[in-house]
Design a protein around this motif. Sequence first.
Motif, mmCIF file in Angstrom:
data_model
loop_
_atom_site.group_PDB
_atom_site.id
_atom_site.type_symbol
_atom_site.label_atom_id
_atom_site.label_comp_id
_atom_site.label_asym_id
_atom_site.label_seq_id
_atom_site.Cartn_x
_atom_site.Cartn_y
_atom_site.Cartn_z
ATOM 1 N N CYS A 18 0.834 -1.208 0.000
ATOM 2 C CA CYS A 18 0.000 0.000 0.000
ATOM 3 C C CYS A 18 0.874 1.265 0.000
ATOM 4 O O CYS A 18 0.560 2.250 -0.669
ATOM 5 N N HIS A 48 -1.662 -5.180 -7.208
ATOM 6 C CA HIS A 48 -2.066 -4.605 -5.928
ATOM 7 C C HIS A 48 -3.444 -3.943 -6.029
ATOM 8 O O HIS A 48 -4.273 -4.074 -5.134
ATOM 9 N N CYS A 52 -6.384 -4.875 -3.443
ATOM 10 C CA CYS A 52 -6.577 -3.928 -2.343
ATOM 11 C C CYS A 52 -7.692 -2.929 -2.683
ATOM 12 O O CYS A 52 -7.465 -1.984 -3.447
ATOM 13 N N CYS A 55 -6.864 0.967 -2.156
ATOM 14 C CA CYS A 55 -5.962 1.524 -3.165
ATOM 15 C C CYS A 55 -6.645 1.550 -4.534
ATOM 16 O O CYS A 55 -6.424 2.459 -5.335
HETATM 17 ZN ZN ZN Z 1 -3.296 -0.976 -0.904
#
Ligand code: ZN
Lengths: 71, 194
Positions: A18, A48, A52, A55
Amino acid sequence: MSELLNSLLGPGEPEITCEQCFELLDEYVELEVRGGDPDGQIPGMRAHLSGCPACHEDHESLLAYVSLRER
Amino acid sequence: MPEVVVDESQDWPRDLRDPATREAACARLHALLLRAARFEIARRDVPHGERDDLALQAADDALVAILAKLDTFRGASRFTTWAYKFALLEAAVKARRRAWQRREITIDDEAWGRIAVRGGDQLETRELLAAIAAAVPRCLTEHQRRVLTALALDGVPVDVLAERLGTTRGALYKTLHDARRRLRAELEKEGLLP
Ligand SMILES: [Zn+2]
């Protein structure tokens, strides 16, 4: 893969953290907006963003905002 | 709202550091950050009466963060793009926390018993979900199980959970990542994943 499976198992490939994601987000988005090669230049970002949700949202926002400003 | 003109030739880092130009540059930057924060808040489910306040707080916090991190700006993107991400992040975090402020976060282990049903009519998906539910108590630590349950099953935003648990988004995501890796390894061992 279903959305639930994706959130339980994640992307299953190398991804950045992150912190790295936030660090590199502006550069990544500009490469996208200018038609560069964001995934070639910043490997692990795409994975990612798919793993996530927070994000992912931050990326969507910056991409949308910069695209709006560039018009 | 008066249009704020962005002068891309402006040397933001210099103007923000130089005592002679600092105050004016901060004011101009704050106006840009506020506009970005308003954009983010407007995309989210925030009551109209609270939007201006939340956007202003986000712009204030973003300006503080930017001034503290000015030395880390490497020029890999335009300064304004770099700055916008702080405003959008602050606004998003505030909106996510606001949305969850009155919601209790309970870690419901019972939910694991029910997840196979959430696979819909796809047999393969249902099988995988059942295998995951069985692997969770076997393969994960207590902390990994709780984090996975909250983030992946209950959809709690990672920064909301981080605030409640007194940790960071990055640390929680790392825990989630480790939990996912263990589950994947287990499913591979069982021949359920390639
Ligand atoms: Zn993230």
